[in-house]
Design an enzyme around this catalytic site. Structure first.
Site: not given
Length: 339
Positions: A10, A307
């Site tokens: 991410e 994430h």
């Protein structure tokens, strides 16, 4: 020295914060490269720089590269220093992200600590204070430490000016956490807060949220703040269950209709309730590090975000933990961590 590529997965600030946290805990020097490389404004922004400075203060660390815009930081901790600490972001940057950096080390420090955090307390793209207080910290307390958080003054983007205090009584080791069901629903509410803005903004957000959720009118309440908080707007939706409390948030932005802000937060809460799991998307990401430090644990959640998967891989790399992420039904996933 361990080198971590901050652009992997991410590629956000979470890689920096978790690496600093684990460097403090393991007392391992690290070099973090390509920090936020793919972002529109790469490198350290104000809240990231404050996180580095906070970690350096707690860890009596030697640091190079601690400057705005820097894409490489070298961090050499020498201790974990408990006690009184004050961290000033100096803008509306997130105080909760700064806390996230130093809290894991202070949970196992040799003595209690009290933190004073100045800056933003309710920021887009960061856990707001309400999430910290109602959803995250109660679960960390379940793992052994005593933690209290007090919001003295809210600070909204872009003005900032917020103030929060956190007290930490550490433990020698964290207990494992298992959270597989949320249990009986105990309560639900939606609060739309406006600071130095028309109260009609809050009412429009609540009407939109009510249309999505279909809860009784008593669950929806406006909150109007006056004074030196700066202009700001946040809608906070709280779902209290037997084993967990979840918090869903929407932030008002210039050019975004209040109805869109309220509906989006409500849709996230609605989808969480429909999935039948205890842990929402953002809480899942926050729980990974304390569970990894405890050595084992498990929870059920909605589909993990990029994430979360990036964070989990970083923990595998840095701690050598075993971790599995498996779908158990449509919309529900099981995450298990163990050495």
């Amino acid at each position: 020295m361990l080198t971590i590529d901050g652009s992997t997965g991410e590629g956000g600030g979470q890689i920096l914060r978790t690496t600093l946290s684990l460097s403090l805990i393991t007392q391992t020097p690290v070099r973090i490269t390509s920090i936020r490389k793919g972002r529109a404004r790469p490198g350290l922004m104000r809240q990231h720089l404050t996180s580095v400075q906070a970690a350096a203060q707690v860890g009596r660390a030697e640091v190079s590269g601690a400057a705005l815009g820097s894409q490489e930081v070298v961090f050499r901790p020498t201790a974990i220093v408990a006690g009184e600490h004050t961290f000033r972001v100096g803008s509306a940057g997130s105080t909760t992200l700064v806390l996230q950096t130093v809290l894991p080390a202070l949970l196992r420090a040799p003595a209690p600590s009290t933190l004073t955090l100045e800056g933003g307390t309710h920021n887009p793209m960061a856990p707001p204070f309400d999430f910290l207080d109602l959803a995250y910290l109660p679960l960390v307390r379940r793992m052994g430490p005593e933690i209290t958080a007090t919001l003295v003054t809210p600070g909204f983007y872009p003005a900032g000016g917020g103030l929060a205090r956190v007290s930490i009584a550490p433990v020698p080791a964290l207990a494992p956490l298992e959270l597989l069901s949320r249990g009986e629903l105990r309560g639900r509410r939606a609060v739309a807060t406006v600071s130095n803005l028309p109260s009609a903004v809050a009412l429009r957000e609540l009407d939109a949220a009510a249309a999505v959720l279909g809860w009784e009118p008593a669950c929806f309440r406006p909150s109007v703040l006056r004074g030196g908080h700066g202009p700001g707007n946040v809608i906070t939706i709280v779902v209290e269950s037997e084993h967990v409390t979840e918090v869903f948030t929407g932030f008002g932005e210039r050019g975004v209709r209040a109805e869109s802000v309220g509906a989006k937060a409500a849709e996230e809460a609605r989808d969480y309730l429909a999935a039948g799991v205890p842990v929402g998307e953002h809480l899942a990401d926050q729980l990974l590090l304390p569970i990894a430090l405890a050595g084992r644990g498990a929870f059920r959640t909605v589909r993990p975000s990029s994430h979360t998967t990036t964070h989990l891989q970083l923990l595998r790399d840095l701690l050598g933990i075993r971790a599995s992420v498996e779908p158990i039904s449509e919309g529900a996933w099981h995450i298990e961590i163990g050495r």
